[in-house]
Structure formats: structure tokens, C-alpha cells
Design an enzyme around this catalytic site. Sequence first.
Site, PDB file in Angstrom:
ATOM      1  N   GLY A  47     -49.083   2.292 -45.959  1.00 59.55           N
ATOM      2  CA  GLY A  47     -49.016   1.017 -45.340  1.00 59.55           C
ATOM      3  C   GLY A  47     -49.267  -0.231 -46.309  1.00 59.55           C
ATOM      4  N   PRO A  62     -48.834   5.922 -50.147  1.00 60.30           N
ATOM      5  CA  PRO A  62     -48.026   5.111 -50.210  1.00 60.30           C
ATOM      6  C   PRO A  62     -46.466   5.161 -50.423  1.00 60.30           C
ATOM      7  CG  PRO A  62     -48.692   5.156 -52.369  1.00 60.30           C
ATOM      8  CD  PRO A  62     -49.411   6.095 -51.647  1.00 60.30           C
ATOM      9  N   ARG A 101     -32.724  -1.330 -41.094  1.00 57.82           N
ATOM     10  CA  ARG A 101     -34.271  -2.015 -40.881  1.00 57.82           C
ATOM     11  C   ARG A 101     -34.038  -3.477 -40.225  1.00 57.82           C
ATOM     12  NH1 ARG A 101     -37.230  -3.921 -43.955  1.00 57.82           N
ATOM     13  NH2 ARG A 101     -39.135  -3.840 -42.905  1.00 57.82           N
ATOM     14  N   CYS A 142     -19.267  -1.384 -34.785  1.00 60.74           N
ATOM     15  CA  CYS A 142     -18.964  -1.799 -33.390  1.00 60.74           C
ATOM     16  C   CYS A 142     -20.243  -1.718 -32.595  1.00 60.74           C
ATOM     17  CB  CYS A 142     -17.992  -0.844 -32.828  1.00 60.74           C
ATOM     18  SG  CYS A 142     -16.336  -0.772 -33.685  1.00 60.74           S
TER      19      CYS A 142
HETATM   20  C1  LIG Z   1     -48.430   9.268 -42.008  1.00 60.17           C
HETATM   21  C2  LIG Z   1     -47.738   8.346 -42.930  1.00 60.17           C
HETATM   22  N1  LIG Z   1     -48.200   8.132 -44.215  1.00 60.17           N
HETATM   23  C3  LIG Z   1     -47.618   7.127 -45.254  1.00 60.17           C
HETATM   24  C4  LIG Z   1     -46.508   6.371 -44.488  1.00 60.17           C
HETATM   25  C5  LIG Z   1     -45.950   5.577 -45.565  1.00 60.17           C
HETATM   26  O1  LIG Z   1     -45.984   4.079 -45.240  1.00 60.17           O
HETATM   27  P1  LIG Z   1     -45.484   3.009 -46.198  1.00 60.17           P
HETATM   28  O2  LIG Z   1     -44.277   3.150 -46.668  1.00 60.17           O
HETATM   29  O3  LIG Z   1     -45.564   1.807 -45.384  1.00 60.17           O
HETATM   30  O4  LIG Z   1     -46.732   2.851 -47.155  1.00 60.17           O
HETATM   31  C6  LIG Z   1     -46.117   6.632 -43.195  1.00 60.17           C
HETATM   32  C7  LIG Z   1     -44.963   5.596 -42.859  1.00 60.17           C
HETATM   33  O5  LIG Z   1     -44.463   5.705 -41.556  1.00 60.17           O
HETATM   34  C8  LIG Z   1     -46.616   7.531 -42.623  1.00 60.17           C
HETATM   35  O6  LIG Z   1     -46.308   7.722 -41.156  1.00 60.17           O
END
Ligand SMILES: Cc1ncc(COP(=O)(O)O)c(C=O)c1O
Length: 438
Positions: free
Chosen positions: A249, A284, A322, A352
Amino acid sequence: MGEGILSVGGDPFPRQDGVLFCEGVPLPDLVARWGTPLYVYSATAIRERYTELDTALAPVPHLIAYSVKANGNLGVLRTLAAMGAGADIVSGGELHRALLAGIPAERIVFSGVGKTVNELAAALDAGIRCFNVESEGELRALSDLAEMTDRTAPVALRVNPNIETPTPHAYTRTGHAATKFGIPAEDALRLYRLAVRLPGIRVVGVDAHIGSQILEVEPFRRAVVHLLELIEQLRMDGVEVEHLDLGGGLGISYEGGEAISAAAFAETVLSLIEPTGLTLVMEPGRYLVGEAGVLLTRVLYMKEGGGKRFVIIDAGMNDLLRPSHYAGYHAVDPVETHGRLRVPVDVVGPICETGDFLALDREIELSEPGELLAIRTVGAYGFSMSSTYNQRPRPAEVLVDRESAHLVRRRETVDELVAAELALSDEITIPILTTHES
Ligand SMILES: Cc1ncc(COP(=O)(O)O)c(C=O)c1O
């Protein structure tokens, strides 16, 4: 390092004499060799991000388990494996990729709300570090499976700490109560008590993932506080865990701001974790690879209508989902600038669907058919979310490392798109038997 090559902390996509480079390689040269649409990643930028986080987390024992879903290309995985990264996987396919790329099983954690029995079995066979379990059903299935073969599965429960996270889109929020993810906070202790009694389970950690593209430290701090309270309750029950997994995240810069600071994140989070002696696991994805990628595309046509100016390019929502799926913002830049006027345009693809756009109402330097554009910050959830919709073969991918460029996935062919259908043989045709007597 020569001129134009990425230096530590530098821009992985510098511009020289109006031409965009990736590290030391001019982007037009890559297109001349491998065509468009083309994903290009900077290996140095990926290594730098990994090192930044690894250094920030150094005061505590930690594991950076790269979230493979962000970009599972083997070249990218091998680059991270060489740095010592582990992997956060969500499927048997990702397990296969991570192992193939040389990521040791003991550095792999398995997340996901719907793991199948076959996927659980494969991960158990591989000997992964931890299953991040998301429901009672999964916990029991895993225990049964492990018990059948006289093993115990290492488990953390993914707890939903019920934190509202400030992510840019509702689809990337996972920490609040009403989500399919995680185990509700009020149920966590009961399920841990069940887990320690199940014969096939060995409790090793606690886990949370509160959302994606989070730029503030505070939600992470609140998640850690929540998990530490749970760990304390477990201790009182006589259950000692080894690690705290804080998920992924960490947010990055899409619109010219700053990514979350690894140092600020570490300062806050580590002050809570260091006294406990726990290992910190992080998952990450975007933070490590997002800013390291561009998508190169060619302008096909220009068109005006309804007071709008459209730039029609050869990349579409199938190549980069995205913008249409998450309203994700990606900067669009000409690969070669000509000093022309900047005008508001919609950058749209050939698919399309009205939702097939890469950028809307964006002021960019006017380009002409045949010229190249770079769509920025697509190293994460770019290729990995691509599809062959409209029977478009998926793009090639290139990994640049200083002055050399490596093709890490060749462009798909139209023959590959039909291969699984042409491979059907008569033997698997199931005759339809009519049992109904009239
Ligand atoms: C359980 C889990 N861990 C890690 C991530 C990685 O998230 P990010 O790319 O935002 O670091 C995600 C993304 O969906 C996730 O669902």
C-alpha cells in the site's frame, strides 16, 4: 556511469536534447527494435526503491515480500530476487513465477481471499514461509490438507483492522469493515484460538493489508497499533507470534508529487515494532516498480468532434487498464519534444469501448500521427492487468539496465491467441445424451 545514465536518486527517464531516455538508452531506439505498444522498465529505479525501503527498515528484522501481482515479469522478479526480496503471492501461477525467478520459498507469503485446495497444496509442497489466511473455511481446509501429509502449515490471520484508508479510488480500499478481505476484527481472537487447536496449523504471525496508494503514515500507524493489541492478547493466551505483516500500500507519485517517505514511514512504524522484537514483513508492490515503468505508444490519428480533440494511439485499455478501471492518472509525454503548443486532448485507444481512454482533458504538446508518446508510472498494475480484449496480442516488455536493454517478454502473436482453441481434439468432445423420453 556516463552522461544520461541514471544516478542514485535520479530520474530513471531523463530527457536529453528533447529525447526521452530510460537510464542510458534512448526510447526511440527501443521502439525501432521492438515496436509499440512497448512496456519499458528501469532496473536501476527498481533496485533504488528496494534499497531505500530496505535501509529504512534496517533497525528491525524484516522481510520485503514484493507483491508479484503488481508486475510479475520474470526479469523484474529476478532483479528483486537478486536484491534479497521475498514475494507476496495470490495464486498458484504467482507461486510458480516467484520460484522460477529464484525467490526462495521461505521468503514467500501467500495472500488472497479465495485460495483453492490445489493452490494451498502447491504452496505447502514448496514450503513457503506463511499462509495469510482470510477465513475460517480456508483455515480448516489448510489444516486438513497439512494433516493428511503429516505437516503443519505456518499461518498468519489477515485481520481487518477496520481503518478507513485515504486511497484515491474505492476499489483500492481494503481496510474498512465492509470488504470481502480479511477477518473481521471482532472475530480475530476466536479464530486464532481455533488455529492453535487445529492439528495442521502452526501460528507464526499476524497480518493486515489496509489498501493501496496510501501516501500518509498515519493509517499504517493505526494498523500497527491494532495488530500489536491483538498480539498482546495472544501472548496472554500463551501464543507467541514471530512476525507482524503490514501488507503493501505504500503510495507513489503519479501526478508529480512525492511518494510516501520510507524514512518517515519507518520512523513511525519501527518505534512501535522495535521494542517487541518481532520481524516486520512488508508486501509492497507499486512502491517498488510503479515509477520504474513507461508504456510507449504511437499516435495513429488525430480527430476532432463535439468540441474535443482526440489523439488516437495504438495502446488501449487492454494494455493499460488503470485509467478506465480506477480512474488512474498517468502523465503522457511526447518521446521527442518539438516545442509545439500544449493543447487539451483526450488520449484514446483503438478498443471498441467508450471507456477506452488513457488520459482525459489533458494538456499535452500537440503531436502528429506517427510520433511516439510515453505513458508514465505504469510499472505496477500495467502489464499485469493487461488482456487480449479485441484480440489484441499483449505488448512486449523491456528491462533497461544502465546502457543495455533486455527484451524480457516478446510481443504475443495472433497465433498464440488462438492456439488453445486450435489445440482441441475430438476426444474431449462430450456427446450430449438425451435421457428425456417423450
Ligand atoms: C494483500 C496485498 N498485499 C500487498 C498488495 C500490494 O499493494 P501495493 O501495490 O499497493 O503495495 C496488495 C494489493 O492489492 C494486496 O492485496
